[in-house]
Design a protein around this motif. Structure first.
Motif, PDB file in Angstrom:
ATOM      1  N   TYR A 210       7.131  66.589  19.199  1.00 56.27           N
ATOM      2  CA  TYR A 210       7.271  65.172  19.539  1.00 56.27           C
ATOM      3  C   TYR A 210       7.262  64.381  18.236  1.00 56.27           C
ATOM      4  O   TYR A 210       6.914  64.900  17.176  1.00 56.27           O
ATOM      5  N   ARG A 211       7.647  63.142  18.316  1.00 54.88           N
ATOM      6  CA  ARG A 211       7.634  62.292  17.130  1.00 54.88           C
ATOM      7  C   ARG A 211       6.804  61.051  17.400  1.00 54.88           C
ATOM      8  O   ARG A 211       6.765  60.553  18.521  1.00 54.88           O
ATOM      9  N   GLY A 212       6.142  60.584  16.346  1.00 50.67           N
ATOM     10  CA  GLY A 212       5.198  59.488  16.516  1.00 50.67           C
ATOM     11  C   GLY A 212       5.670  58.175  15.932  1.00 50.67           C
ATOM     12  O   GLY A 212       6.467  57.455  16.520  1.00 50.67           O
ATOM     13  N   ALA A 213       5.198  57.873  14.724  1.00 49.73           N
ATOM     14  CA  ALA A 213       5.367  56.521  14.189  1.00 49.73           C
ATOM     15  C   ALA A 213       6.671  56.293  13.437  1.00 49.73           C
ATOM     16  O   ALA A 213       6.971  55.159  13.079  1.00 49.73           O
ATOM     17  N   TRP A 214       7.438  57.340  13.196  1.00 48.06           N
ATOM     18  CA  TRP A 214       8.601  57.142  12.334  1.00 48.06           C
ATOM     19  C   TRP A 214       9.914  57.170  13.109  1.00 48.06           C
ATOM     20  O   TRP A 214      10.383  56.150  13.563  1.00 48.06           O
ATOM     21  N   HIS A 215      10.530  58.309  13.295  1.00 47.19           N
ATOM     22  CA  HIS A 215      11.853  58.336  13.917  1.00 47.19           C
ATOM     23  C   HIS A 215      11.820  59.130  15.219  1.00 47.19           C
ATOM     24  O   HIS A 215      11.093  60.108  15.341  1.00 47.19           O
ATOM     25  N   GLU A 216      12.646  58.700  16.176  1.00 45.86           N
ATOM     26  CA  GLU A 216      12.769  59.419  17.440  1.00 45.86           C
ATOM     27  C   GLU A 216      13.886  60.448  17.325  1.00 45.86           C
ATOM     28  O   GLU A 216      14.750  60.367  16.449  1.00 45.86           O
ATOM     29  N   PHE A 217      13.862  61.432  18.223  1.00 43.45           N
ATOM     30  CA  PHE A 217      14.957  62.390  18.294  1.00 43.45           C
ATOM     31  C   PHE A 217      16.222  61.680  18.775  1.00 43.45           C
ATOM     32  O   PHE A 217      16.163  60.709  19.540  1.00 43.45           O
ATOM     33  N   GLU A 218      17.363  62.186  18.345  1.00 41.28           N
ATOM     34  CA  GLU A 218      18.618  61.695  18.898  1.00 41.28           C
ATOM     35  C   GLU A 218      18.697  62.103  20.366  1.00 41.28           C
ATOM     36  O   GLU A 218      18.146  63.128  20.773  1.00 41.28           O
ATOM     37  N   ILE A 219      19.398  61.301  21.153  1.00 41.22           N
ATOM     38  CA  ILE A 219      19.407  61.506  22.600  1.00 41.22           C
ATOM     39  C   ILE A 219      19.931  62.890  22.975  1.00 41.22           C
ATOM     40  O   ILE A 219      19.449  63.517  23.929  1.00 41.22           O
ATOM     41  N   HIS A 220      20.884  63.417  22.212  1.00 38.82           N
ATOM     42  CA  HIS A 220      21.453  64.727  22.542  1.00 38.82           C
ATOM     43  C   HIS A 220      20.525  65.876  22.148  1.00 38.82           C
ATOM     44  O   HIS A 220      20.732  67.015  22.567  1.00 38.82           O
ATOM     45  N   GLU A 221      19.494  65.586  21.352  1.00 39.71           N
ATOM     46  CA  GLU A 221      18.556  66.622  20.926  1.00 39.71           C
ATOM     47  C   GLU A 221      17.429  66.830  21.931  1.00 39.71           C
ATOM     48  O   GLU A 221      16.791  67.882  21.947  1.00 39.71           O
ATOM     49  N   ILE A 222      17.173  65.838  22.760  1.00 45.81           N
ATOM     50  CA  ILE A 222      16.002  65.854  23.640  1.00 45.81           C
ATOM     51  C   ILE A 222      16.151  66.925  24.717  1.00 45.81           C
ATOM     52  O   ILE A 222      17.173  67.003  25.399  1.00 45.81           O
ATOM     53  N   GLU A 223      15.108  67.740  24.877  1.00 45.81           N
ATOM     54  CA  GLU A 223      15.136  68.820  25.864  1.00 45.81           C
ATOM     55  C   GLU A 223      14.132  68.611  26.993  1.00 45.81           C
ATOM     56  O   GLU A 223      14.216  69.272  28.022  1.00 45.81           O
TER      57      GLU A 223
END
Length: 269
Positions: A183-196
């Protein structure tokens, strides 16, 4: 992933949290003095001798006045800063529904060693992590995948977890059914196509997550290491999870208050 944390606890799962490092570098110096003042006042109110505490307070005040940029704190100061973070972490985990016995403070050695020597071994950190994993035998492990963390701590912590799991996978049968999620916290989110895996949150869960974050008082307002983003950590988290929910809604999926995103780690077989 605070909302997922809360959801799992509410559903009755045996949820554990392991704080790998003390986090003592991310506490302002004046917080140390405030807590020592509290300890001194409390001791005095109980009729206890406060001479030693008053002496430490004087020494710490003098140290902070002469402290140079990037200068390491004394052991006593690092201990107090670590205890501040520990107390906040316990409060946040309790609010999220965890049992006290499921809150683990690992205080991995690399964290303080790396302040004086960048060429450190992570063997004892890995062994300690293996011991905790053996004790809990989790079905799922959630690890911070914030490799954009400007300090590099998250990446080191993840690599220790990964090494521990890779070693255990050679001999421990339970690891075959153990999934590792990032998971990611305070900085950058995963790209939408990366999310599982996407975990939707209700408005009530978002509020509980915010209150749990607020328990980490030393990280509110202006944290020691905010990075390039001026927003508070809780604001970043809410904005990011709401944006993820908006993107999923635009793709034709249901509308939610927020969505927490995860990516599954692929082990080499």
């Amino acid at each position: 992933m605070g909302g997922t944390f809360i959801r799992l606890a509410d559903q009755g799962h045996d949820v554990h949290v392991a704080y790998q490092t003390s986090g003592n570098t991310a506490v302002w110096d004046d917080e140390v003095l405030r807590y020592v003042e509290f300890a001194t006042d409390f001791a005095a109110s109980q009729g206890q001798d406060t001479t030693h505490l008053e002496q430490q307070y004087t020494e710490m005040t003098a140290f902070f006045k002469s402290k140079q940029p990037n200068q390491s704190d004394t052991q006593e100061i690092r201990t107090i800063k670590g205890l501040i973070r520990k107390g906040e972490a316990i409060a946040g985990a309790r609010l999220s529904g965890l049992k006290d016995e499921n809150i683990h403070f690992m205080d991995l050695p690399f964290y303080d060693r790396s302040k004086v020597d960048k060429k450190v071994s992570f063997e004892d950190d890995t062994q300690q992590t293996m011991e905790l994993l053996q004790q809990v035998k989790p079905h799922q492990v959630f690890a911070a995948g914030d490799f954009a963390d400007p300090h590099g701590t998250h990446k080191v912590c993840f690599e220790i977890i990964l090494e521990a799991l890779n070693r255990l996978r050679k001999t421990e049968e339970w690891t075959k059914d153990c999934w590792l999620w990032l998971y990611r916290g305070a900085w950058h989110e995963f790209e939408i196509h990366e999310i599982e895996m996407a975990v939707p949150l209700s408005p009530q869960e978002v509020e509980r997550k915010r209150l749990a974050i607020f328990k980490h008082q030393s990280q509110k307002d202006l944290p020691v290491f905010p990075g390039d983003d001026a927003r508070e950590f809780w604001v970043r988290a809410e904005d990011r999870t709401r944006e993820t929910a908006r993107l999923y809604n635009e793709l034709g999926l249901a509308e939610y208050e927020a969505i927490e995103a995860f990516v599954k780690w692929k082990f080499e077989e």
